[in-house]
Design a protein around this motif. Structure first.
Motif, PDB file in Angstrom:
ATOM      1  N   ASP A  36       2.282   9.123   4.360  1.00 51.32           N
ATOM      2  CA  ASP A  36       0.891   8.836   4.708  1.00 51.32           C
ATOM      3  C   ASP A  36       0.632   7.334   4.743  1.00 51.32           C
ATOM      4  O   ASP A  36      -0.243   6.865   5.483  1.00 51.32           O
ATOM      5  CB  ASP A  36      -0.054   9.493   3.697  1.00 51.32           C
ATOM      6  N   LEU A  37       1.392   6.570   3.923  1.00 49.20           N
ATOM      7  CA  LEU A  37       1.164   5.126   3.798  1.00 49.20           C
ATOM      8  C   LEU A  37       2.472   4.396   3.540  1.00 49.20           C
ATOM      9  O   LEU A  37       3.384   4.942   2.916  1.00 49.20           O
ATOM     10  CB  LEU A  37       0.228   4.824   2.618  1.00 49.20           C
ATOM     11  N   PHE A  38       2.522   3.148   4.010  1.00 50.71           N
ATOM     12  CA  PHE A  38       3.579   2.228   3.612  1.00 50.71           C
ATOM     13  C   PHE A  38       2.943   1.139   2.750  1.00 50.71           C
ATOM     14  O   PHE A  38       1.849   0.657   3.062  1.00 50.71           O
ATOM     15  CB  PHE A  38       4.226   1.546   4.823  1.00 50.71           C
ATOM     16  N   ILE A  39       3.629   0.744   1.680  1.00 51.64           N
ATOM     17  CA  ILE A  39       3.207  -0.398   0.869  1.00 51.64           C
ATOM     18  C   ILE A  39       4.332  -1.424   0.961  1.00 51.64           C
ATOM     19  O   ILE A  39       5.454  -1.182   0.497  1.00 51.64           O
ATOM     20  CB  ILE A  39       2.937  -0.005  -0.593  1.00 51.64           C
ATOM     21  N   ILE A  40       4.038  -2.562   1.594  1.00 51.15           N
ATOM     22  CA  ILE A  40       5.070  -3.532   1.941  1.00 51.15           C
ATOM     23  C   ILE A  40       4.748  -4.914   1.384  1.00 51.15           C
ATOM     24  O   ILE A  40       3.598  -5.368   1.453  1.00 51.15           O
ATOM     25  CB  ILE A  40       5.207  -3.613   3.484  1.00 51.15           C
ATOM     26  N   ASP A  41       5.762  -5.576   0.859  1.00 47.77           N
ATOM     27  CA  ASP A  41       5.607  -6.956   0.405  1.00 47.77           C
ATOM     28  C   ASP A  41       5.603  -7.884   1.619  1.00 47.77           C
ATOM     29  O   ASP A  41       6.248  -7.593   2.629  1.00 47.77           O
ATOM     30  CB  ASP A  41       6.755  -7.321  -0.538  1.00 47.77           C
ATOM     31  N   TYR A  42       4.868  -8.990   1.524  1.00 47.22           N
ATOM     32  CA  TYR A  42       4.800  -9.906   2.662  1.00 47.22           C
ATOM     33  C   TYR A  42       6.153 -10.541   2.965  1.00 47.22           C
ATOM     34  O   TYR A  42       6.559 -10.662   4.128  1.00 47.22           O
ATOM     35  CB  TYR A  42       3.756 -11.005   2.411  1.00 47.22           C
ATOM     36  N   ARG A  43       6.871 -10.944   1.920  1.00 47.01           N
ATOM     37  CA  ARG A  43       8.179 -11.552   2.111  1.00 47.01           C
ATOM     38  C   ARG A  43       9.273 -10.558   1.721  1.00 47.01           C
ATOM     39  O   ARG A  43       9.315 -10.077   0.598  1.00 47.01           O
ATOM     40  CB  ARG A  43       8.320 -12.813   1.251  1.00 47.01           C
ATOM     41  N   PRO A 101      -0.494   3.803   8.384  1.00 46.05           N
ATOM     42  CA  PRO A 101      -1.176   2.628   7.818  1.00 46.05           C
ATOM     43  C   PRO A 101      -0.275   1.843   6.864  1.00 46.05           C
ATOM     44  O   PRO A 101       0.533   2.435   6.143  1.00 46.05           O
ATOM     45  CB  PRO A 101      -2.370   3.239   7.068  1.00 46.05           C
ATOM     46  N   VAL A 102      -0.432   0.523   6.878  1.00 43.57           N
ATOM     47  CA  VAL A 102       0.385  -0.356   6.040  1.00 43.57           C
ATOM     48  C   VAL A 102      -0.503  -1.171   5.111  1.00 43.57           C
ATOM     49  O   VAL A 102      -1.406  -1.877   5.565  1.00 43.57           O
ATOM     50  CB  VAL A 102       1.239  -1.310   6.899  1.00 43.57           C
ATOM     51  N   ILE A 103      -0.235  -1.077   3.809  1.00 47.52           N
ATOM     52  CA  ILE A 103      -0.882  -1.922   2.809  1.00 47.52           C
ATOM     53  C   ILE A 103       0.074  -3.082   2.523  1.00 47.52           C
ATOM     54  O   ILE A 103       1.236  -2.868   2.175  1.00 47.52           O
ATOM     55  CB  ILE A 103      -1.171  -1.147   1.513  1.00 47.52           C
ATOM     56  N   LEU A 104      -0.414  -4.295   2.695  1.00 47.01           N
ATOM     57  CA  LEU A 104       0.424  -5.482   2.522  1.00 47.01           C
ATOM     58  C   LEU A 104       0.125  -6.143   1.174  1.00 47.01           C
ATOM     59  O   LEU A 104      -1.032  -6.397   0.846  1.00 47.01           O
ATOM     60  CB  LEU A 104       0.163  -6.475   3.653  1.00 47.01           C
ATOM     61  N   LEU A 105       1.175  -6.436   0.408  1.00 41.84           N
ATOM     62  CA  LEU A 105       1.042  -7.153  -0.862  1.00 41.84           C
ATOM     63  C   LEU A 105       1.599  -8.566  -0.709  1.00 41.84           C
ATOM     64  O   LEU A 105       2.559  -8.770   0.028  1.00 41.84           O
ATOM     65  CB  LEU A 105       1.815  -6.426  -1.975  1.00 41.84           C
ATOM     66  N   ALA A 115      -4.807  -2.918   4.602  1.00 41.39           N
ATOM     67  CA  ALA A 115      -5.325  -3.637   3.432  1.00 41.39           C
ATOM     68  C   ALA A 115      -4.374  -4.783   3.125  1.00 41.39           C
ATOM     69  O   ALA A 115      -3.176  -4.717   3.411  1.00 41.39           O
ATOM     70  CB  ALA A 115      -5.450  -2.713   2.225  1.00 41.39           C
ATOM     71  N   PHE A 116      -4.926  -5.825   2.520  1.00 40.52           N
ATOM     72  CA  PHE A 116      -4.141  -7.014   2.161  1.00 40.52           C
ATOM     73  C   PHE A 116      -4.509  -7.366   0.729  1.00 40.52           C
ATOM     74  O   PHE A 116      -5.663  -7.713   0.444  1.00 40.52           O
ATOM     75  CB  PHE A 116      -4.474  -8.148   3.126  1.00 40.52           C
ATOM     76  N   LEU A 117      -3.539  -7.280  -0.182  1.00 38.38           N
ATOM     77  CA  LEU A 117      -3.839  -7.370  -1.606  1.00 38.38           C
ATOM     78  C   LEU A 117      -2.950  -8.378  -2.326  1.00 38.38           C
ATOM     79  O   LEU A 117      -1.780  -8.547  -1.971  1.00 38.38           O
ATOM     80  CB  LEU A 117      -3.638  -5.996  -2.272  1.00 38.38           C
TER      81      LEU A 117
END
Length: 223
Positions: free
Chosen positions: A52-59, A80-84, A103-105
Motif C-alpha cells: 500500500d505504501l513505500f517508505i524511502i530514505d532520501y539518500r 504512494p511514497v513517504i520520503l524520510l 509525505a516528506f518527513l
C-alpha cells in the motif's frame, strides 16, 4: 485489513529498527525491507502484488528518493511514497508538490508520528505536517495566478465538485457517498483532474486549485 508497507534505507540498522517498531502496530504489516535502490526496483518490477505504501530514505547509496520515485512511475507503479530525510526543512514543501511524494518527513520525528502519517497517506493520499501546511498557505497567498479561460471550460462541474471535496480531505468513498456516484467514477474524475492540471499528487492539485481561484484557502482542511 492491515496496511502493507515496504521500507528502503541504505542502513540495515535503520530498516531493522523501523520494521520492528512498525510491526508492533497490528494495523501495519511490513512486507519487506531493502538497503539498495537497484535491488528494490528489480523486486518491485517482478512483484505480483505491491504494498500500500513505500517508505524511502532520501539518500540511498549512490542514488536518492527522487530518482527512485521517477523510476517507479516509469514502471507504472503508482504506490504512494513517504520520503524520510536527515536534511529536512519546512521550506521544502514545494518539493512534495512538484515531485509527487505523498509525505516528506524528518528522520528525527517521533515514531508515533510516522504511524499517524502512514494511516493518513493510506486513507487520503497525502499528509502535511502543521508547519508544512502553514508554509504552503503562505506560498499560495503569494503565488496567486489567474485561471485561464481554457481550463475553466475544460473542467466539468462534477470535476470541480470533486476538487472541493478533495480539499476538505474527503476519502474516495466519502466523495462517492456524498455525490451518489461509484468509487470508480470518483477515481476517474481525480485522474482527469491530474491530467488537466498537470498536478502530480493531491497536494499539488489543491495548490493548483487555490492559485487558480477554483477553491479558497478557507476550504482546505488538512487535519
Amino acid at each position: 485489513m492491515s496496511i502493507q508497507v515496504i521500507l528502503l534505507d541504505d542502513e540495515a540498522l535503520i530498516t531493522d529498527l523501523l520494521s520492528n517498531f512498525l510491526q508492533q502496530d497490528p494495523t501495519i504489516e511490513v512486507k519487506g525491507t531493502y538497503n539498495f535502490g537497484t535491488e528494490f526496483l528489480e523486486a518491485m518490477q517482478e512483484a505480483t502484488a505491491l504494498p500500500d505504501l513505500f517508505i524511502i530514505d532520501y539518500r540511498i547509496g549512490d542514488t536518492d528518493g527522487l530518482e527512485l520515485l521517477k523510476r517507479l512511475r516509469a514502471l507504472d507503479i503508482q504506490t504512494p511514497v513517504i520520503l524520510l530525510s536527515s536534511h529536512y526543512n519546512d521550506s521544502l514543501i514545494s518539493f512534495i508538490v512538484k515531485t509527487g511524494f505523498a509525505a516528506f518527513l524528518p528522520k528525527n520525528m517521533k515514531p508515533s508520528t510516522l504511524i499517524e502519517v502512514i494511516h493518513e497517506v493510506h486513507n487520503k493520499g497525502f499528509y502535511l505536517l502543521p508547519a508544512q501546511f502553514e508554509h504552503l498557505r503562505d506560498q499560495m497567498l503569494v503565488k496567486n495566478q489567474p485561471l485561464t479561460t481554457d481550463l475553466k471550460i475544460a473542467l466539468t462541474e462534477r470535476e470541480i465538485e470533486v476538487l472541493h471535496l478533495i480539499a476538505q480531505q474527503k476519502t474516495g468513498k466519502e466523495i462517492a457517498d456524498q455525490l451518489f456516484i461509484s468509487l470508480k467514477t470518483v477515481e476517474g474524475h481525480k485522474n482527469s483532474l491530474f491530467l488537466k492540471t498537470g498536478a502530480k499528487n493531491v497536494v499539488g492539485l489543491i495548490v493548483y486549485a487555490v492559485q487558480n481561484k477554483l477553491i479558497s484557502l478557507d476550504e482546505i482542511s488538512m487535519y
